[in-house]
Design a protein around this motif. Sequence first.
Motif, PDB file in Angstrom:
ATOM      1  N   MET A 144      89.388  22.694  -6.260  1.00 65.20           N
ATOM      2  CA  MET A 144      89.918  21.393  -5.953  1.00 65.20           C
ATOM      3  C   MET A 144      89.991  20.368  -6.917  1.00 65.20           C
ATOM      4  SD  MET A 144      90.679  22.296  -2.981  1.00 65.20           S
ATOM      5  CE  MET A 144      91.405  20.749  -2.582  1.00 65.20           C
ATOM      6  N   GLY A 145      88.951  20.576  -8.174  1.00 66.71           N
ATOM      7  CA  GLY A 145      89.072  19.688  -9.154  1.00 66.71           C
ATOM      8  C   GLY A 145      90.382  20.011 -10.033  1.00 66.71           C
ATOM      9  N   GLU A 146      90.510  21.101 -10.271  1.00 68.34           N
ATOM     10  CA  GLU A 146      91.722  21.728 -10.756  1.00 68.34           C
ATOM     11  C   GLU A 146      92.998  21.096 -10.346  1.00 68.34           C
ATOM     12  OE1 GLU A 146      93.736  25.757 -12.993  1.00 68.34           O
ATOM     13  OE2 GLU A 146      91.953  25.794 -11.471  1.00 68.34           O
ATOM     14  N   ARG A 147      93.112  21.088  -9.058  1.00 70.25           N
ATOM     15  CA  ARG A 147      94.340  20.759  -8.379  1.00 70.25           C
ATOM     16  C   ARG A 147      94.561  19.195  -8.634  1.00 70.25           C
ATOM     17  NH1 ARG A 147      96.239  20.513  -1.995  1.00 70.25           N
ATOM     18  NH2 ARG A 147      98.346  20.219  -2.577  1.00 70.25           N
ATOM     19  N   MET A 148      93.347  18.379  -8.873  1.00 71.52           N
ATOM     20  CA  MET A 148      93.379  16.783  -8.907  1.00 71.52           C
ATOM     21  C   MET A 148      93.848  16.683 -10.346  1.00 71.52           C
ATOM     22  SD  MET A 148      89.788  15.669  -7.145  1.00 71.52           S
ATOM     23  CE  MET A 148      89.845  14.273  -7.829  1.00 71.52           C
ATOM     24  N   TRP A 149      93.285  17.599 -11.253  1.00 68.37           N
ATOM     25  CA  TRP A 149      93.603  17.794 -12.676  1.00 68.37           C
ATOM     26  C   TRP A 149      95.190  17.855 -12.837  1.00 68.37           C
ATOM     27  CZ3 TRP A 149      95.612  21.480 -16.149  1.00 68.37           C
ATOM     28  CH2 TRP A 149      95.531  21.207 -17.400  1.00 68.37           C
ATOM     29  N   LEU A 150      95.918  18.769 -12.162  1.00 69.12           N
ATOM     30  CA  LEU A 150      97.379  18.871 -12.266  1.00 69.12           C
ATOM     31  C   LEU A 150      98.071  17.915 -11.731  1.00 69.12           C
ATOM     32  CD1 LEU A 150      97.318  22.660 -10.984  1.00 69.12           C
ATOM     33  CD2 LEU A 150      97.830  22.012 -13.312  1.00 69.12           C
ATOM     34  N   ALA A 151      97.526  17.275 -10.842  1.00 70.56           N
ATOM     35  CA  ALA A 151      98.121  16.059 -10.241  1.00 70.56           C
ATOM     36  C   ALA A 151      97.967  14.811 -10.804  1.00 70.56           C
ATOM     37  CB  ALA A 151      98.077  16.019  -8.764  1.00 70.56           C
ATOM     38  N   ARG A 152      97.362  14.793 -12.037  1.00 71.68           N
ATOM     39  CA  ARG A 152      96.811  13.524 -12.645  1.00 71.68           C
ATOM     40  C   ARG A 152      97.978  12.786 -13.167  1.00 71.68           C
ATOM     41  NH1 ARG A 152      97.200  17.799 -16.259  1.00 71.68           N
ATOM     42  NH2 ARG A 152      97.851  17.650 -18.314  1.00 71.68           N
ATOM     43  N   LYS A 153      99.194  13.083 -13.405  1.00 71.34           N
ATOM     44  CA  LYS A 153     100.352  12.132 -13.779  1.00 71.34           C
ATOM     45  C   LYS A 153     100.584  11.299 -12.451  1.00 71.34           C
ATOM     46  CE  LYS A 153     102.345  14.179 -17.480  1.00 71.34           C
ATOM     47  NZ  LYS A 153     103.294  14.584 -18.425  1.00 71.34           N
ATOM     48  N   GLU A 154     100.356  11.965 -11.086  1.00 72.02           N
ATOM     49  CA  GLU A 154     100.631  11.093 -10.031  1.00 72.02           C
ATOM     50  C   GLU A 154      99.501  10.318  -9.471  1.00 72.02           C
ATOM     51  OE1 GLU A 154     101.340  14.661  -9.900  1.00 72.02           O
ATOM     52  OE2 GLU A 154     103.548  14.146 -10.613  1.00 72.02           O
ATOM     53  N   VAL A 155      98.266  10.798  -9.806  1.00 72.04           N
ATOM     54  CA  VAL A 155      96.768  10.009  -9.396  1.00 72.04           C
ATOM     55  C   VAL A 155      95.898  10.325 -10.734  1.00 72.04           C
ATOM     56  CG1 VAL A 155      94.962  10.022  -7.936  1.00 72.04           C
ATOM     57  CG2 VAL A 155      97.102  10.829  -7.022  1.00 72.04           C
ATOM     58  N   PRO A 156      96.215   9.220 -11.520  1.00 69.30           N
ATOM     59  CA  PRO A 156      95.381   9.281 -12.758  1.00 69.30           C
ATOM     60  C   PRO A 156      93.793   9.838 -12.450  1.00 69.30           C
ATOM     61  CG  PRO A 156      96.742   7.395 -12.645  1.00 69.30           C
ATOM     62  CD  PRO A 156      96.776   7.985 -11.186  1.00 69.30           C
TER      63      PRO A 156
END
Length: 158
Positions: free
Chosen positions: A84-96
Amino acid sequence: MDNRKFTERLMSMDDQTWARHANPWSGWTRVPILPLLALAVWSRVWLGWYVLIPIAALVVWTWLNPRVFGPPKHLDAWMSRGVMGERMWLARKEVPIPPHHAQMAFVLNLAAGGGVVVFAWGLWQLDLGLTLAGLVGAMGAKLWFLDRMVWLYDDTNR
C-alpha cells in the motif's frame, strides 16, 4: 508518460488488483521471481532456446500474481503495508509524500537498478559471482525500499 505509470499500465493495476496485491501471499510469492529468473536464464546452457519456456512462465506469473490472491482481511501485515505504501509512492505526483520518503525511495531504486545491471551482466557472462552480487544488491535494495514503503504507509495512516 513516466516509467512508473507505464509499468502500472503494463501490469493493468487497477484498484481491485492493488487490493488483491496487498495480500501478503501476493507480495511474498513475488520475492523469489528474480532468483528464479536467474536460474531460468542460466539454464540456457542446458536448455538452449527452450529457456524461453521458464522465462515465459515467470513473466506470466509476474502479471498473474497480483490477481490470484483475494484481498486481505486487514492491512496489518508488513507486506500489506509495504504494497500500500508503494502504491502511495507511485501516486506521489498526484498526492505528494513527505520528502524524506521520496528521497530515500529514489536512492534505493537507484541501488536496485545498479544491482539489476550487475545481475544482468553476470547472467550474460555466466559469471556466478557477478550474478549473485547483482541479485543480492537488487533484492536487498528492493526489500529495503519495501520497508521504507511500510514506513511511508504508517506515517500517513496514523
